[in-house]
Design an enzyme around this catalytic site. Structure first.
Site, PDB file in Angstrom:
ATOM      1  N   GLY A   1       4.515   6.851   0.875  1.00  0.00           N
ATOM      2  CA  GLY A   1       4.710   5.681   1.649  1.00  0.00           C
ATOM      3  C   GLY A   1       5.945   5.127   0.992  1.00  0.00           C
TER       4      GLY A   1
ATOM      5  CG  ASN B   1      -2.166   6.918  -6.460  1.00  0.00           C
ATOM      6  OD1 ASN B   1      -1.461   6.608  -5.931  1.00  0.00           O
ATOM      7  ND2 ASN B   1      -3.248   6.571  -7.091  1.00  0.00           N
TER       8      ASN B   1
ATOM      9  CB  ILE C   1       3.821  -1.759  -1.944  1.00  0.00           C
ATOM     10  CG1 ILE C   1       3.084  -0.844  -0.893  1.00  0.00           C
ATOM     11  CG2 ILE C   1       5.351  -1.459  -1.543  1.00  0.00           C
ATOM     12  CD1 ILE C   1       2.978  -1.412   0.487  1.00  0.00           C
ATOM     13  CG  ASP C   2      -1.162   0.763  -2.370  1.00  0.00           C
ATOM     14  OD1 ASP C   2      -1.113  -0.416  -1.654  1.00  0.00           O
ATOM     15  OD2 ASP C   2      -1.007   1.775  -1.936  1.00  0.00           O
TER      16      ASP C   2
ATOM     17  CG  MET D   1      -0.225  -2.484   3.896  1.00  0.00           C
ATOM     18  SD  MET D   1       1.447  -1.731   3.815  1.00  0.00           S
ATOM     19  CE  MET D   1       1.863  -1.294   5.524  1.00  0.00           C
TER      20      MET D   1
ATOM     21  CD  GLN E   1       1.393  -5.980   3.924  1.00  0.00           C
ATOM     22  OE1 GLN E   1       0.854  -6.165   2.908  1.00  0.00           O
ATOM     23  NE2 GLN E   1       1.129  -5.726   4.944  1.00  0.00           N
ATOM     24  NE  ARG E   2       5.626   1.783   4.986  1.00  0.00           N
ATOM     25  CZ  ARG E   2       4.819   2.087   5.485  1.00  0.00           C
ATOM     26  NH1 ARG E   2       3.406   2.292   4.949  1.00  0.00           N
ATOM     27  NH2 ARG E   2       4.983   3.089   6.597  1.00  0.00           N
TER      28      ARG E   2
END
Lengths: 402, 402
Positions: free
Chosen positions: B12, B111, B140-141, B185, B297-298
């Site tokens: 993403g 990841n 973003i996570d 998210m 958000q991203r």
């Protein structure tokens, strides 16, 4: 005649409604004919409860300028409809005017709020109360009559165009066919959704399908058109107004759910993007998602249009000028001086010709059901021009709050 | 050893993934040991299809700097998992490396993408192919191991904090009790949702309830806590991760719907805000609405964190340095030099210790189920610091596009 002024805000907030408030406060404080400047908390509803504050402290605060860039309604808002008959509500309001020696009343709002301005000025005339009552337009919907556009619209349009452009980039990252449905505000009019067309530089805007409430929505026709677009583009963006309706008058978002009502008897809309997403999922084998732009359309301070902010301040300032010139029962309206070189001046218009009406998106600016003409682009482009510098502290914007 | 480099993006997108690409291209073009710099379109998936382009033109374009502020993946992305066994996919990839004389391979991703870096470097070692393979983190996570944080997180956190602050103002305009649920998210980790706490200056943040995937979600407990909060605050904001789960392991957003799967077998999440909204409607007589912050958000370029952009460029640049120093099978990681005065340096870490793992939000930074400690605020504040100047044309941001 009394020498104090009072100001209120009403209806849904915008990114620039406080810029108009700023304009009113600044101009009113600087004019000798006006003594005190009061604010009503939560509009006419708060006024009736006696929630009134002197705005001198606000005006004199070090960061008064931040009010221009503060989203939402600084004074609070309401959705209060004055009765059709002149009952004790009116008597109470004018008692308060008398008590606070109010000679000038300013109300910042949309169609419903202009109804308040109209009714109060009619009542004042009837009882012979010498007060100047002026409405200042605000609505992201851009649906007010007799004004070229409304403060609040330009910033919302800028946010929508920017977001759709970013969403479009995001939708292209994978090497696969995809459909992204963007649900945009707009109960009865398509001004906001049409602004999505600003996201594309290309003349044909073939990647974008736009559905406005002004055109009855046909689900089968939509799916067929979408199939055609997917033959030409790997990714397609579908911009839809929350208020799109089928030919029989039911809202698309009513499919499968009952809608609740607000104080004005309006249905609470939302969810048509999801309805379309499900239909596309059922009919086509293509990746599909839906995105609701939601309230950030009206409160994204950092995305506000400089033109919009400046004009909102001007509308507030000129409202004071009109009142001091003795006008009442009027709304500040924008007139575009020239077509070629964008220049805006204000005039005052009779508020009873504005209230409770809606200005629809012109049918001549829509073609083949889901496309927007360049005439609209030429109209809207100046309204989103210019960027603003918002104050930041610790990485996030800081605003003026009561 | 071959002297050409190739770069790809995967997973993403984020608001700053192209800033890392910018860093890699710039540094690689400026180093004599590297001759040509290639880009793979759509990551390893595009590479296998031969979608390879020379990035010289991109580097030499007048507006190359715009790449730093362009959201989404400039080169396109993929969600392609390399097989667990060394089959012909690997042979094909290394044939292409040979054909293009690739000695340096850079992959920007999360990841799953680090899994690709790990597998390719293991295979290269096995067949004795002299290539330096380096991963550059982005997500973003913020859920990658062995790095203080990930590029992309700071900008997303800044957007979330800003939006929640604006939504909070918007929610207070009417003089009535209201609950606003903001769906953020975060599939398994709560880093993004926790950033909503930055929206409040007050120490207690009593107006905000935060629910992260790390804590099992209890619907009854939520309603009871919400009732308590409403006694103290007229308006309450509930920030929830899309991935919150009940104690039995089912996603809250699965309530009443089946979720589809992506290429990695992950369930497509979304809708838990609506589930909570319906529950509050059924249980309490309070105005309630839910808002999904969604993909902005991203990809909200204008809300990006300057710190995040600068660090993303640095990560790309240093990846090239590590490769030229002979390192391979590594990921660029951030180390915070001091706690008090924020300063970041990079190190290279073994990618097999990063891939296919998730760094959870620390349990010690959550208290009373739905509150975030000030330790987290201290951690995250530097990451959202600083604003960026994006180029505008005709009122909307302009980006660099292929």
């Amino acid at each position: 005649m009394f020498k104090n002024a009072i100001i209120g805000q009403s209806g849904g907030p915008t990114a620039v409604i406080n810029a108009s408030l700023y304009g009113v406060i600044k101009e009113a404080m600087e004019q000798e004919q006006i003594h005190r400047v009061y604010g009503m908390k939560n509009g006419i509803e708060g006024l009736l409860k006696g929630n009134i504050l002197d705005l001198k402290d606000v005006y004199e605060t070090k960061n008064f300028d931040r009010l221009k860039h503060t989203p939402a309604s600084f004074l609070g808002s309401c959705r209060f409809k004055l009765p059709e008959i002149w009952d004790e509500t009116y008597q109470n309001i004018f008692e308060i005017f008398k008590e606070y020696e109010i000679g000038y009343f300013f109300y910042i709002g949309g169609n419903d709020s202009m109804d308040t301005v109209s009714k109060l000025s009619a009542y004042a005339k009837e009882i012979g109360f010498n007060i100047k009552i002026i409405g200042i337009p605000k609505t992201i919907d851009n649906d007010l009559y007799l004004t070229d556009h409304t403060p609040g619209y330009g910033s919302a349009a800028k946010f929508i165009a920017t977001s759709v452009k970013e969403i479009m980039l995001d939708s292209k990252v994978y090497d696969m066919e995809s459909v992204t449905i963007v649900e945009i505000m707009g109960r009865h009019t398509g001004w906001l959704t049409a602004a999505s067309a600003l996201a594309l530089d290309t003349k044909d805007r073939c990647e974008l399908m736009v559905y406005l409430p002004e055109t009855p929505f046909d689900m089968e026709g939509f799916i067929e058109s979408l199939k055609d677009r997917l033959k030409l583009n790997k990714t397609v963006i579908v911009a839809v107004s929350e208020g799109i309706k089928f030919a029989d008058g039911t809202y698309v978002c009513e499919t499968g759910q009952a809608l609740s009502l607000d104080n004005f008897g309006h249905k609470s809309l939302g969810g048509c993007g999801k309805v379309l997403e499900n239909e596309v999922k059922n009919k086509l084998t293509v990746k599909v998602r839906s995105i609701e732009l939601n309230v950030l359309q009206r409160c994204a301070s950092t995305c506000a249009s400089k033109t919009d902010i400046d004009e909102a301040v001007m509308a507030g300032k000129n409202a004071v000028t009109y009142a001091l010139q003795g006008e009442t029962g009027k709304m500040v309206a924008f007139v575009r001086e020239k077509e070629s070189d964008y220049e805006i001046k204000t005039v005052s218009v009779d508020v009873e010709n504005v209230c409770n009406k809606e200005k629809f998106f012109p049918a001549t600016w829509i073609y083949d059901i889901c496309n927007i003409t360049d005439d609209f682009i030429a109209y809207v482009k100046p309204l989103i021009a210019g960027e603003v510098q918002v104050d930041y502290e610790n990485g996030i914007p800081v605003f003026l709050e009561l």
